[in-house]
Structure formats: structure tokens, C-alpha cells
Design a protein around this motif. Structure first.
Motif, PDB file in Angstrom:
ATOM      1  N   ASP A 128      -2.192  -1.619  -1.500  1.00 14.79           N
ATOM      2  CA  ASP A 128      -3.649  -1.738  -1.474  1.00 14.79           C
ATOM      3  C   ASP A 128      -4.304  -0.451  -0.994  1.00 14.79           C
ATOM      4  OD1 ASP A 128      -3.978  -4.302  -2.489  1.00 14.79           O
ATOM      5  OD2 ASP A 128      -3.678  -5.245  -0.535  1.00 14.79           O
ATOM      6  N   ILE A 129      -3.717   0.187   0.027  1.00 12.82           N
ATOM      7  CA  ILE A 129      -4.281   1.434   0.552  1.00 12.82           C
ATOM      8  C   ILE A 129      -4.216   2.537  -0.499  1.00 12.82           C
ATOM      9  CG2 ILE A 129      -3.910   3.258   2.258  1.00 12.82           C
ATOM     10  CD1 ILE A 129      -2.992   1.056   4.207  1.00 12.82           C
ATOM     11  N   LEU A 130      -3.074   2.652  -1.174  1.00 11.57           N
ATOM     12  CA  LEU A 130      -2.953   3.654  -2.237  1.00 11.57           C
ATOM     13  C   LEU A 130      -3.946   3.388  -3.360  1.00 11.57           C
ATOM     14  CD1 LEU A 130       0.944   3.928  -2.539  1.00 11.57           C
ATOM     15  CD2 LEU A 130      -0.609   5.619  -1.547  1.00 11.57           C
ATOM     16  N   TYR A 131      -4.080   2.141  -3.725  1.00  3.67           N
ATOM     17  CA  TYR A 131      -4.976   1.760  -4.815  1.00  3.67           C
ATOM     18  C   TYR A 131      -6.423   2.109  -4.466  1.00  3.67           C
ATOM     19  CZ  TYR A 131      -6.535  -1.161  -8.744  1.00  3.67           C
ATOM     20  OH  TYR A 131      -7.087  -1.616  -9.915  1.00  3.67           O
ATOM     21  N   ALA A 132      -6.837   1.733  -3.231  1.00  5.16           N
ATOM     22  CA  ALA A 132      -8.213   2.009  -2.813  1.00  5.16           C
ATOM     23  C   ALA A 132      -8.458   3.499  -2.656  1.00  5.16           C
ATOM     24  CB  ALA A 132      -8.506   1.277  -1.500  1.00  5.16           C
ATOM     25  N   ASP A 133      -7.457   4.231  -2.141  1.00  5.56           N
ATOM     26  CA  ASP A 133      -7.606   5.670  -1.966  1.00  5.56           C
ATOM     27  C   ASP A 133      -7.773   6.378  -3.300  1.00  5.56           C
ATOM     28  OD1 ASP A 133      -7.516   8.091  -0.300  1.00  5.56           O
ATOM     29  OD2 ASP A 133      -5.613   8.460  -1.311  1.00  5.56           O
ATOM     30  N   TYR A 134      -7.016   5.945  -4.287  1.00  5.65           N
ATOM     31  CA  TYR A 134      -7.141   6.581  -5.602  1.00  5.65           C
ATOM     32  C   TYR A 134      -8.467   6.219  -6.269  1.00  5.65           C
ATOM     33  CZ  TYR A 134      -5.823   8.386 -10.165  1.00  5.65           C
ATOM     34  OH  TYR A 134      -5.788   9.098 -11.325  1.00  5.65           O
TER      35      TYR A 134
END
Length: 241
Positions: A128-134
Motif C-alpha cells: 500500500d505504501i509503495l502504491y500510494a507513493d507512486y
């Protein structure tokens, strides 16, 4: 059946228990090393280390499992030596070790039931963090991590109400003809499978531990009882001066 036959049968069973304990230690070490070096767990473990709760859980589980597997191998060897030499001291130590191991098995069973969901959530939080960061920054590190996760888990995006299947999926998912799986569900399934293996090992270890405690306690008690019986009606006369 006499007490001697019972002790002999107990001795052979304890020999088998010692080998089973060593094998369980080897199996636990193998599962731990597989978890440590498996591509799926390795990728989740090594992304965003500053916010990765799963990394700390992963390292704690690996170190604890390796310590338990070493303890099991040592316990099996001590049991084997104690039975071969029929050493009451070593067998008493084995009984104490079995009692400590039983406490550890109870704690492991509690941890598995209490923290299974926490571990799954921590691993899914990484994605989720990677997805939101991208989505916010289109940063290169997040993109490469997402590509690696999608490739390793053969998944793409999140099938949820807040996933819009636009930029992230189009730029980080590999082209496939078949429908792509939900990444959060894939991560959850992988951890659930690993927890199931740990659950089976925990049950086997609990059974072996309880049986080993019973056999060791009986062997020590019977050995002391035989020594008392052997001294019955045997008297030593002192010297007369």
C-alpha cells in the motif's frame, strides 16, 4: 511385564523421540531458511526499510526459529547421549529442557493465532505504501519495487474501491494474457500458506514434547525405584572392635 521390560521399552521410545526431535529441528531450520531466501518474502522484506513493520517481524521470526531449531538439535543429541549412557543427570536435564520447550511451544501457538493477522497486514501495508507513493510522486524506487512485486507474485494492482487501475497498473504491471490476481490477496495467501506450515510443525512439536516429557519422567522415576528395590534386604554389618 516387569519393570525392567518397561524401562527397556521406554528407552527405545526415547531413542526414537530423540531422532524425531532432531528431525523437527532440521525441518524448522529448513522452513526458516526457505522463508528467509524465498523471493516473495525477500522482496517484501527489503522495500522501504524505514516504514516497513514486516521487516522487523520477519527478522524476529527468522532469528527465533533458528534459535529454536538449534535448541531442538541440541536437545535431541543430549537425549541420545543420556539414554545410551543411562545418565540420570543428563536425563534430568532433558526433562527440564522438555518442560522449557513445552512453554516455548505454547508461546509459539499463541503467537501464531494472535499475530497472524498483524503479520499479513504489515506485509500488505508495504504494498500500500509503495502504491500510494507512486501515485503521488511517480518515484523511480517505488516503481521498480512495484514491478518486482508484480513480477514475483504474478499479480497486478489492488481490486478495491480505492484502486483506479490507471497509472500504477499500466506502468508497473507486466503484460499477460490471463487475468491478473489482486496483489494484496496474493501476499495474504503466501503468508497464510507459510503460517499453515508453521502450524503443522507446532502441532507435531507439541505432541513430541509432551510424549518426551512423560517418557523421560517415567525413566528417571523407574531408575530411582529400581535402585531402591535393589537395596532391599541388603545389610552391611559394621566392624566390631
Amino acid at each position: 511385564m516387569g519393570i525392567g521390560c518397561l524401562i527397556r521399552a521406554t528407552k527405545y521410545q526415547l531413542l526414537g523421540i530423540s531422532l524425531i526431535v532432531v528431525l523437527l529441528g532440521v525441518a524448522l531450520a529448513a522452513v526458516t531458511l526457505w522463508t528467509c531466501f524465498n523471493d516473495k518474502f525477500y522482496i517484501i522484506r527489503n522495500v522501504t526499510p524505514e516504514t516497513n513493520r514486516y521487516a522487523r517481524m520477519h527478522d524476529l521470526a527468522v532469528h527465533s526459529s533458528l534459535a529454536i531449531s538449534s535448541f531442538l538439535a541440541l536437545l535431541g543429541i543430549i537425549t541420545l547421549i543420556g539414554i545410551v549412557k543411562e545418565s540420570e543427570l543428563l536425563l534430568s536435564l532433558v526433562l527440564i529442557c522438555f518442560a522449557l520447550l513445552f512453554c516455548g511451544v505454547v508461546q509459539l501457538a499463541y503467537w501464531k493465532s494472535a499475530y497472524k493477522q498483524v503479520t499479513e497486514d504489515a506485509a500488505k501495508d508495504v504494498y500500500d505504501i509503495l502504491y500510494a507513493d507512486y501515485m503521488r510522486n511517480v518515484s523511480h524506487p517505488s516503481k521498480q519495487d512495484l514491478i518486482n512485486i508484480h513480477s514475483t507474485f504474478s499479480c497486478c494492482g489492488k481490486n478495491s474501491s480505492f484502486s483506479n487501475y490507471t497509472m500504477v497498473e499500466n506502468e508497473t504491471c507486466l503484460p499477460h494474457h490471463e487475468p491478473q490476481k489482486d496483489c494484496l490477496q496474493s501476499i495474504e495467501n503466501q503468508i497464510a500458506d507459510n503460517m499453515a506450515i508453521i502450524g503443522v510443525l507446532t502441532i507435531l512439536l507439541g505432541i513430541v514434547t509432551i510424549y518426551g516429557m512423560i517418557l523421560t519422567a517415567f525413566f528417571c522415576f523407574a531408575a530411582c525405584l529400581i535402585q531402591i528395590w535393589d537395596k532391599k534386604q541388603k545389610y552391611t554389618l559394621g566392624k566390631k572392635y
